[in-house]
Design a protein around this motif. Sequence first.
Motif, PDB file in Angstrom:
ATOM      1  N   TYR A   1       0.924  -9.515   1.753  1.00  0.00           N
ATOM      2  CA  TYR A   1       1.938  -9.182   1.822  1.00  0.00           C
ATOM      3  C   TYR A   1       2.781  -7.882   2.479  1.00  0.00           C
ATOM      4  O   TYR A   1       3.502  -8.335   3.448  1.00  0.00           O
TER       5      TYR A   1
ATOM      6  N   ARG B   1       4.088  -8.664   6.652  1.00  0.00           N
ATOM      7  CA  ARG B   1       6.250  -8.521   6.043  1.00  0.00           C
ATOM      8  C   ARG B   1       6.032  -7.413   6.955  1.00  0.00           C
ATOM      9  O   ARG B   1       6.829  -7.316   7.383  1.00  0.00           O
ATOM     10  N   ARG B   2       5.096  -6.380   6.880  1.00  0.00           N
ATOM     11  CA  ARG B   2       5.299  -5.561   7.636  1.00  0.00           C
ATOM     12  C   ARG B   2       4.505  -5.140   8.082  1.00  0.00           C
ATOM     13  O   ARG B   2       3.216  -3.599   8.091  1.00  0.00           O
TER      14      ARG B   2
ATOM     15  N   LYS C   1      10.802  -4.941  -2.616  1.00  0.00           N
ATOM     16  CA  LYS C   1      11.559  -5.838  -1.196  1.00  0.00           C
ATOM     17  C   LYS C   1      10.526  -6.387  -0.806  1.00  0.00           C
ATOM     18  O   LYS C   1      10.732  -8.339  -0.114  1.00  0.00           O
ATOM     19  N   VAL C   2       9.023  -6.189  -0.833  1.00  0.00           N
ATOM     20  CA  VAL C   2       8.554  -7.277   0.014  1.00  0.00           C
ATOM     21  C   VAL C   2       7.977  -8.509  -0.354  1.00  0.00           C
ATOM     22  O   VAL C   2       8.016  -9.079  -0.127  1.00  0.00           O
TER      23      VAL C   2
ATOM     24  N   SER D   1       9.744  -9.509  -2.766  1.00  0.00           N
ATOM     25  CA  SER D   1      10.838 -10.802  -2.993  1.00  0.00           C
ATOM     26  C   SER D   1      10.418 -11.367  -1.444  1.00  0.00           C
ATOM     27  O   SER D   1      11.286 -12.824  -1.951  1.00  0.00           O
ATOM     28  N   GLU D   2      10.743 -11.116  -0.564  1.00  0.00           N
ATOM     29  CA  GLU D   2      11.034 -11.481   1.187  1.00  0.00           C
ATOM     30  C   GLU D   2       9.793 -12.990   0.908  1.00  0.00           C
ATOM     31  O   GLU D   2       9.879 -14.201   0.858  1.00  0.00           O
ATOM     32  N   VAL D   3       8.126 -12.597  -0.155  1.00  0.00           N
ATOM     33  CA  VAL D   3       7.187 -13.436   0.285  1.00  0.00           C
ATOM     34  C   VAL D   3       7.402 -14.655  -0.867  1.00  0.00           C
ATOM     35  O   VAL D   3       7.890 -15.431  -0.520  1.00  0.00           O
TER      36      VAL D   3
ATOM     37  N   LYS E   1      10.064 -15.176  -2.550  1.00  0.00           N
ATOM     38  CA  LYS E   1      11.992 -15.329  -2.960  1.00  0.00           C
ATOM     39  C   LYS E   1      12.489 -15.452  -4.146  1.00  0.00           C
ATOM     40  O   LYS E   1      13.386 -15.857  -4.202  1.00  0.00           O
TER      41      LYS E   1
END
Length: 325
Positions: A41, A45-46, A258-259, A261-263, A265
């Motif tokens: 993840y 995302r990063r 945060k990462v 949570s983004e993946v 949802k």
Amino acid sequence: MRRSIVPIIAVAVSLLSSADSTRAQQTIRVGWTIPAEESKYWMMRRPAEFPNLGKTYNIEWTQFQGTAPMTQALAAGALDCATQAPLSLSNGVVGGNLKAYIVAQHVFEKPGGFSVYWAVKDDSPIKSIADLKGKTVGISVIGGGTQGPFNMLLKQNGVDPGKDIKLVEVGFAVSEDALRQGRVDAVNLNQPFAARAEAKGGTRKLFSLSQAMPNIVHILEACRVDFVDKNPEAVKAYVRDITSGMKKALANREETLKVVSEVLKAPVAVLDTYLLKDNDFGRDPGAAPNFPAIQKMLDIYAETGMLPKLDAAQFKHSSIVAPIE
């Protein structure tokens, strides 16, 4: 004559340069799923945190519902690397002629930590595993990593998983809804969906996988042998980034929340109740595969007739395995 040679040389140099660039940026087709793949993840995302990603190699990400479909994709040559469970990977080897290396490990069940469990409604008449006879039971993926210990527990309690229950696939993300709406009588819950269901109330734990098999290695990262042998440097860079991603995930919990949570949802507030805490899965700080634990799982599967005898050593590459610094 000289004027005609120069453009030819320039074109040749350009083509060679392009070929070198193409070789340097080998694309790895990677399968992933949710939950519990924090290192991947982070990479998704990063990407700026991983200098080799997009420079020495690229990734083509494809999401799947579970490990068993990814096993099929690996065996068919549609994926190069993917998340796998020991059982699904072994089934691919036995039934699909898949040859693969285990290059990293994502999560395992640690003593006192979270264990995947089957839940029922609070008011359900189902009080024990034996009460599942004649019931509809949900599982994330039929033939996936959780089914091995699930089958073992049912058999130990006099329930034939092939005859005594109706087993249906219910993805983790919708398992809570399926239970509350009565589409299944029992269903397996994983994080963060277990934490969400527990916060709402109205469900209770029936049994967990740790009752059948302590210290389960849930998910690994596996790559096809032919792809690794053909592209060792690209795969080594990939495993190096998985190692780095695991370190980043463990070192910076706030950013990891945060990462994830983004993946997934899922709200950070829900993730914060368990992620990277004592009630979560265990993670090796270097993403190193626990081959002795994997061997123990393979032995249990063989003893129960789910697999022929397999040696975990066949999955280990001599040098391309996490941690790679």
